[in-house]
Enzyme design. Sequence first.
Site, PDB file in Angstrom:
ATOM      1  N   CYS A   2      87.390  11.369  52.699  1.00  0.00           N
ATOM      2  CA  CYS A   2      86.481  10.720  51.770  1.00  0.00           C
ATOM      3  C   CYS A   2      87.092   9.416  51.281  1.00  0.00           C
ATOM      4  O   CYS A   2      88.278   9.162  51.468  1.00  0.00           O
ATOM      5  CB  CYS A   2      86.187  11.637  50.590  1.00  0.00           C
ATOM      6  SG  CYS A   2      85.595  13.276  51.077  1.00  0.00           S
ATOM      7  N   ARG A  27      84.728   6.005  55.590  1.00  0.00           N
ATOM      8  CA  ARG A  27      85.472   7.246  55.418  1.00  0.00           C
ATOM      9  C   ARG A  27      84.554   8.420  55.069  1.00  0.00           C
ATOM     10  O   ARG A  27      85.021   9.565  55.054  1.00  0.00           O
ATOM     11  CB  ARG A  27      86.529   7.083  54.329  1.00  0.00           C
ATOM     12  CG  ARG A  27      87.637   6.124  54.683  1.00  0.00           C
ATOM     13  CD  ARG A  27      88.656   6.059  53.567  1.00  0.00           C
ATOM     14  NE  ARG A  27      89.323   7.327  53.381  1.00  0.00           N
ATOM     15  CZ  ARG A  27      90.462   7.669  53.975  1.00  0.00           C
ATOM     16  NH1 ARG A  27      91.038   6.835  54.814  1.00  0.00           N
ATOM     17  NH2 ARG A  27      91.021   8.835  53.737  1.00  0.00           N
ATOM     18  N   TRP A  75      82.543  12.796  52.624  1.00  0.00           N
ATOM     19  CA  TRP A  75      82.259  13.482  53.883  1.00  0.00           C
ATOM     20  C   TRP A  75      82.449  14.966  53.591  1.00  0.00           C
ATOM     21  O   TRP A  75      83.545  15.403  53.266  1.00  0.00           O
ATOM     22  CB  TRP A  75      83.191  13.021  54.987  1.00  0.00           C
ATOM     23  CG  TRP A  75      82.843  13.522  56.353  1.00  0.00           C
ATOM     24  CD1 TRP A  75      81.976  12.964  57.243  1.00  0.00           C
ATOM     25  CD2 TRP A  75      83.370  14.682  57.000  1.00  0.00           C
ATOM     26  NE1 TRP A  75      81.926  13.699  58.403  1.00  0.00           N
ATOM     27  CE2 TRP A  75      82.773  14.768  58.283  1.00  0.00           C
ATOM     28  CE3 TRP A  75      84.282  15.670  56.625  1.00  0.00           C
ATOM     29  CZ2 TRP A  75      83.057  15.785  59.180  1.00  0.00           C
ATOM     30  CZ3 TRP A  75      84.563  16.698  57.524  1.00  0.00           C
ATOM     31  CH2 TRP A  75      83.952  16.736  58.780  1.00  0.00           C
ATOM     32  N   ASN A 101      89.896  13.988  47.616  1.00  0.00           N
ATOM     33  CA  ASN A 101      89.831  14.040  49.072  1.00  0.00           C
ATOM     34  C   ASN A 101      90.813  15.106  49.532  1.00  0.00           C
ATOM     35  O   ASN A 101      91.970  15.102  49.126  1.00  0.00           O
ATOM     36  CB  ASN A 101      90.199  12.684  49.666  1.00  0.00           C
ATOM     37  CG  ASN A 101      90.096  12.665  51.178  1.00  0.00           C
ATOM     38  OD1 ASN A 101      89.486  13.540  51.780  1.00  0.00           O
ATOM     39  ND2 ASN A 101      90.703  11.669  51.791  1.00  0.00           N
ATOM     40  N   GLY A 102      90.366  16.034  50.383  1.00  0.00           N
ATOM     41  CA  GLY A 102      91.227  17.103  50.870  1.00  0.00           C
ATOM     42  C   GLY A 102      90.533  18.446  50.776  1.00  0.00           C
ATOM     43  O   GLY A 102      89.319  18.524  50.598  1.00  0.00           O
ATOM     44  N   GLU A 487      87.328   8.987  78.099  1.00  0.00           N
ATOM     45  CA  GLU A 487      87.106   8.083  76.965  1.00  0.00           C
ATOM     46  C   GLU A 487      85.719   7.454  77.027  1.00  0.00           C
ATOM     47  O   GLU A 487      85.045   7.315  75.991  1.00  0.00           O
ATOM     48  CB  GLU A 487      88.184   6.996  76.952  1.00  0.00           C
ATOM     49  CG  GLU A 487      88.037   5.956  75.857  1.00  0.00           C
ATOM     50  CD  GLU A 487      88.128   6.510  74.445  1.00  0.00           C
ATOM     51  OE1 GLU A 487      87.752   5.778  73.511  1.00  0.00           O
ATOM     52  OE2 GLU A 487      88.556   7.674  74.264  1.00  0.00           O
ATOM     53  N   LYS A 491      82.863   7.895  74.092  1.00  0.00           N
ATOM     54  CA  LYS A 491      82.216   6.789  73.385  1.00  0.00           C
ATOM     55  C   LYS A 491      80.698   6.927  73.425  1.00  0.00           C
ATOM     56  O   LYS A 491      80.018   6.693  72.428  1.00  0.00           O
ATOM     57  CB  LYS A 491      82.627   5.445  73.995  1.00  0.00           C
ATOM     58  CG  LYS A 491      83.997   4.987  73.624  1.00  0.00           C
ATOM     59  CD  LYS A 491      84.076   4.664  72.135  1.00  0.00           C
ATOM     60  CE  LYS A 491      85.499   4.769  71.630  1.00  0.00           C
ATOM     61  NZ  LYS A 491      85.973   6.137  71.430  1.00  0.00           N
ATOM     62  N   GLU A 494      79.655   9.731  71.070  1.00  0.00           N
ATOM     63  CA  GLU A 494      79.874   9.429  69.654  1.00  0.00           C
ATOM     64  C   GLU A 494      78.774   8.567  69.059  1.00  0.00           C
ATOM     65  O   GLU A 494      78.317   8.834  67.940  1.00  0.00           O
ATOM     66  CB  GLU A 494      81.215   8.698  69.475  1.00  0.00           C
ATOM     67  CG  GLU A 494      82.433   9.586  69.574  1.00  0.00           C
ATOM     68  CD  GLU A 494      83.716   8.782  69.401  1.00  0.00           C
ATOM     69  OE1 GLU A 494      84.593   9.266  68.670  1.00  0.00           O
ATOM     70  OE2 GLU A 494      83.835   7.688  69.994  1.00  0.00           O
ATOM     71  N   HIS A 510      83.753  21.214  92.188  1.00  0.00           N
ATOM     72  CA  HIS A 510      84.077  22.505  91.578  1.00  0.00           C
ATOM     73  C   HIS A 510      83.159  22.830  90.411  1.00  0.00           C
ATOM     74  O   HIS A 510      83.564  23.523  89.478  1.00  0.00           O
ATOM     75  CB  HIS A 510      85.539  22.517  91.139  1.00  0.00           C
ATOM     76  CG  HIS A 510      86.496  22.386  92.264  1.00  0.00           C
ATOM     77  ND1 HIS A 510      86.921  23.454  93.022  1.00  0.00           N
ATOM     78  CD2 HIS A 510      87.101  21.292  92.798  1.00  0.00           C
ATOM     79  CE1 HIS A 510      87.757  23.033  93.957  1.00  0.00           C
ATOM     80  NE2 HIS A 510      87.876  21.717  93.845  1.00  0.00           N
ATOM     81  N   LYS A 608      85.903   8.316  60.032  1.00  0.00           N
ATOM     82  CA  LYS A 608      86.933   7.538  60.705  1.00  0.00           C
ATOM     83  C   LYS A 608      88.251   8.289  60.822  1.00  0.00           C
ATOM     84  O   LYS A 608      88.892   8.285  61.859  1.00  0.00           O
ATOM     85  CB  LYS A 608      87.148   6.226  59.943  1.00  0.00           C
ATOM     86  CG  LYS A 608      88.141   5.278  60.617  1.00  0.00           C
ATOM     87  CD  LYS A 608      87.619   4.806  61.955  1.00  0.00           C
ATOM     88  CE  LYS A 608      88.583   3.880  62.652  1.00  0.00           C
ATOM     89  NZ  LYS A 608      88.150   3.577  64.025  1.00  0.00           N
TER      90      LYS A 608
END
Length: 613
Positions: A2, A27, A75, A101-102, A487, A491, A494, A510, A608
């Site tokens: 957060c 955040r 968040w 935050n936590g 990657e 992207k 996301e 496979h 983030k």
Amino acid sequence: MCGIVGYIGNKPVIPILLDGLTRLEYRGYDSAGIAWLDNDKINRVKAEGKIQNLYARLPELSGLVSHLGIGHTRWATHGEPDEKNAHPHSDCSNDLVLVHNGIIENYRTLKNMLLSKGHIFRSDTDTEVIAHLIEENLKTIPDFFSAMKESLNTLHGSFALTAIHRKYPDIVLAARKQSPLVLGLGEGENFVASDVPAVLPYTKNVIFLDDNEIAVIKSDSVRIFSLNQNEEVIKKTNVITWSSSMAEKGGYKHFMLKEIYEQPSSILNTIRGRITADPPQIDLYELSDFKDIIKKISRIVFIACGTSLNAGLVAKYWLGRIAGIPVDVEMASEFKYSPFLGNSETLYIPISQSGETADTLSALRLIKENNGNTISICNVLGSTITRESGATLYTHAGPEIGVAATKTFTAQLTALYLFSLYTGMLKKHLDNETLNKKIINLMRISPLINAKMPEIHEQCINIADKLYHYRNFLYLGRNICYPLALEGALKLKEISYIHAEGYAAGEMKHGPIALIDKDMPVVMLCPPDSVYEKMLSNLEEVRSRKGVILAITQDRTDMPLATYKISLPEVDDPDLIPFLYTIPLQLLAYEIAQIRGCDVDQPRNLAKSVTVE
């Protein structure tokens, strides 16, 4: 994960809080709120959703003279992301408010105890427990600071916490344990925030709190104490060298696009100062105390999450070829579930953009408990992982505001490539002639990307218009391009919310080949390297099943079977392919997300920095 901001000083507080929260919205953006002291009363305004919703809820502020307040952008971890659970949270009397935050792991036990004493809770969060716990302790402990300190020592878990109290109008209290918190030092004013961008418009002088520290912040002073001992802690003041304008969009439509275009600079900045001339050599001065350890190691283990994990997978190929060292790449979230098998000849390298990634930090602490050797790769000066590692090789990407990692990924690749060359040099696995050639070619990669970026971008814009409507994508690569396939798929997932999977191309038969038909675009990474012919065979297999093929390759190659093609310039060293091939993968995801109307900089459900496990 957060955003926290607090202020005490001689300026009106609300504009500063709102500005700080806006800079920290990356955040967390499930909800937001602020609290301020005005005429011996604490006022709170909260809103579900993004910061703009909070602006709409604020009353007329023309007569407000408050100079003390705190704010938060959330968040969600405990409780739904709604107004009830938005911070700041208060005690029963509304004399005390705090932001956090936590995660408080023992909050249920504490909540039951407080309920039995008559406390009334208004939210479903673990944070509210802290406010009531401080209120309860104030019944027997004479002052705000001591009551908060006693309360925090009761908590199990992680916290970055900032609090104010109606009866203590001249102080802000702030404390941390396993979640980042920074203090900004001004003239006649001081700040607290969960990240540097919130304070940069006002000061470049900051203090990073360490675990189990609590700060008493006044307008003209900051004093820091240990939570565990009754002693004051003298802290170093750090001067931040990047400006607040670096955290703004700079004319680009999105932070993500700006940060993609900043990659030539971030690559160069990460190289800068680490290469000597005549003849070219690698000088990683940060690792000077680790030279003897690096010479003796027989194994390297990278530990990371998400994009940082993919950077570690790329470096696995480099270190094997350049330094002759076997490398394992471990998901940080799974590392602690396996028995610890390291020894004095194993080097552990946690990779984290923020330096606060909870899973990576947990793995680092397990390694330290077993006396393992650690060197971290990180972008944030003074972050927890950097302070707890044996040494740190910093990337110099600057602040990255877009949630999807772009320039921090290529900066990580740069640092890892330098480390690979340095290790090969120390272990005498790399002769001077080869080392010199590789350094010269590395120095050419930044101007090459810078020159070709507009052309690559234009190709991606045209192809995105052809592919945006598909619902599933497959990304294929071999050798060093396999991690890039992972990657590229990440992207796209996301920021466009399209299902995508990355695979080693040799694994296609496979299982994934069963998915290929006219509705399945397959992005194939086909550099003209040692596995080029094998990739052409894969391409024919996809084409024969009517798959839609996007081939990313270099100018000299011909792709008659590909539906679409992105042409990239030549590179002289195959080891540098990841730097070049990353660019179209990022731009393609960006342009597809744009067409689909997605929130590119703040994709849903993501934040983030993942600072809770």
